[in-house]
Design an enzyme around this catalytic site. Sequence first.
Site, PDB file in Angstrom:
ATOM      1  N   TYR A 146      -1.024   4.275   5.890  1.00 56.73           N
ATOM      2  CA  TYR A 146      -0.178   5.341   6.434  1.00 56.73           C
ATOM      3  C   TYR A 146      -0.768   6.705   6.115  1.00 56.73           C
ATOM      4  CZ  TYR A 146       3.955   8.156   7.478  1.00 56.73           C
ATOM      5  OH  TYR A 146       4.818   9.098   7.994  1.00 56.73           O
ATOM      6  N   ASP A 155      -6.353   9.563   0.850  1.00 55.70           N
ATOM      7  CA  ASP A 155      -5.010  10.078   1.087  1.00 55.70           C
ATOM      8  C   ASP A 155      -4.238   9.894  -0.212  1.00 55.70           C
ATOM      9  OD1 ASP A 155      -2.320  10.408   1.662  1.00 55.70           O
ATOM     10  OD2 ASP A 155      -2.509   9.620   3.696  1.00 55.70           O
ATOM     11  N   LYS A 195       3.917  15.691  -1.610  1.00 62.90           N
ATOM     12  CA  LYS A 195       4.998  15.191  -2.470  1.00 62.90           C
ATOM     13  C   LYS A 195       5.054  15.899  -3.834  1.00 62.90           C
ATOM     14  CE  LYS A 195       5.059  10.816   0.063  1.00 62.90           C
ATOM     15  NZ  LYS A 195       6.212  10.682   0.908  1.00 62.90           N
TER      16      LYS A 195
HETATM   17  C1  PLP Z   1       0.081   8.031   2.037  1.00 60.58           C
HETATM   18  C2  PLP Z   1       0.878   9.027   2.826  1.00 60.58           C
HETATM   19  N1  PLP Z   1       0.223   9.922   3.573  1.00 60.58           N
HETATM   20  C3  PLP Z   1       0.879  10.855   4.288  1.00 60.58           C
HETATM   21  C4  PLP Z   1       2.248  10.922   4.293  1.00 60.58           C
HETATM   22  C5  PLP Z   1       2.950  11.943   5.121  1.00 60.58           C
HETATM   23  O1  PLP Z   1       3.549  12.908   4.339  1.00 60.58           O
HETATM   24  P1  PLP Z   1       4.736  13.813   4.910  1.00 60.58           P
HETATM   25  O2  PLP Z   1       5.938  12.905   5.028  1.00 60.58           O
HETATM   26  O3  PLP Z   1       4.885  14.901   3.914  1.00 60.58           O
HETATM   27  O4  PLP Z   1       4.296  14.320   6.252  1.00 60.58           O
HETATM   28  C6  PLP Z   1       2.974  10.018   3.518  1.00 60.58           C
HETATM   29  C7  PLP Z   1       4.456  10.074   3.487  1.00 60.58           C
HETATM   30  O5  PLP Z   1       5.119   9.224   2.947  1.00 60.58           O
HETATM   31  C8  PLP Z   1       2.271   9.029   2.791  1.00 60.58           C
HETATM   32  O6  PLP Z   1       2.925   8.085   2.080  1.00 60.58           O
END
Ligand code: PLP
Length: 431
Positions: free
Chosen positions: A141, A236, A264
């Site tokens: 993700y 990520d 986060k």
């Molecule tokens: C691994 C990862 N990347 C990116 C995101 C996207 O972040 P945001 O919800 O702040 O757009 C998330 C959100 O949970 C995530 O878990």
Amino acid sequence: MTVETHSDLELEFVQTAHRVLPAGGFGNLASDIVIREGHGGRVWDESGREYVDFLLGSGPMLVGHAHSEVTAAVQAQVPLGTTFFANNRHGIALAAAIVDAVACAEQVRFVSSGTEADMYAMRLARAFRRREKILKFEGGYHGMSDHSLMSLAPKHPGNFPQAIPDSAGIPARVADEVLVAPFNDLEAVEALIRAHHDELAAVIVEPLQRIIPPEPGFLEGLRRITAQYGIVLIFDEVVTGFRFAYGGAQQYYGVTPDLCTLGKVIGGGFPLAAIAGRADIMAHFDRALAGDAGFLPQIGTLSGNPIAAVAGLKTLEILRRPGAYDALFATGRALMAALADQLKRHGIAGQVIGEPPMFDVVFTDGAISNYRGVLKGNAERARRFNGKLRARGIMKGDTKYYVSLAHDEACVRHTVAAWTAALEELAAEGA
Ligand SMILES: Cc1ncc(COP(=O)(O)O)c(C=O)c1O
């Protein structure tokens, strides 16, 4: 206070939500619950029901909700102005703290969400490498951009490396710009990279994919092969940053990427995320260095705003205190062990996977090293288990427990009792 049913007030909010919000919600948690407040490791809904909170706002609240020091830092800044669309001392200090903490981070660019951070990181890699394709992993993700929503959750996984869009509305040709590989299968990734290295801008990976840890050597292998071809390796770390260690998953697993994305925790519960990495790559954000053709404009109304920055700075300060990560990991380890033990006692096939700061159970005996392993888990059983836990005052997302520094012994006791009772019911129902 224990309240068994929805109060009239909460029902009214739910009804209004269904009138004015598509699907009755913000797109996140199920729409049948409205949260009123959170303190420490717990939240309360509008009916007054109390929950041990393992959702943690989807991860940012690592030091707990409404932490007194974070709250005080924000309250001190509010009367001085909340956003300027300009450099401010707190945003600069937060960038410096990230550079100090994160191995790959020579420079930092702020945005407001993890989605944006991942989108810009991929664009940055394309600008730097002057190639277009991105390799990602099935089930990984990276937010909600067109390129990220590829083979995140395919119901019927296809043949690698064909990308399968996860959303309506994504131009069909975007799928041709993304190659998809199986997580933890270094041989397969290596073969794909060798075949496509001259088209690839970047490999983007969650160092721990959702709750699946990397197998020994996997991240090291990605590092070796991407370095060999000069392909940008992006970790990520929106979830893992400052959570697995102060230096994130790259410190925890000992592998340094070229770029990483953060979110986060670094915003302390406010909208803030970042792209961080090698200065020669980050230089594409600077027209003076990159020239007109290599320049990557990046503008955001709330980028680096001082409220999120002071909340993030105070959160990092709390995390730097001696013993913070030991305490976090001790709580997580105790929870993971207790859940595994309860599954065994009740004779229910399931594995507790993840790392102590975040984990969940997958109801299967089979190997879980990638998305397809998770897909073999009994999702219907997981849904019923989560429902039984919610009824017993446990708040969590569908597929993850986030542990916080504010989860005390009482939270752990409550949680283990809820697991015991819910698993007893599951076993009685024939699981
Ligand atoms: C691994 C990862 N990347 C990116 C995101 C996207 O972040 P945001 O919800 O702040 O757009 C998330 C959100 O949970 C995530 O878990």
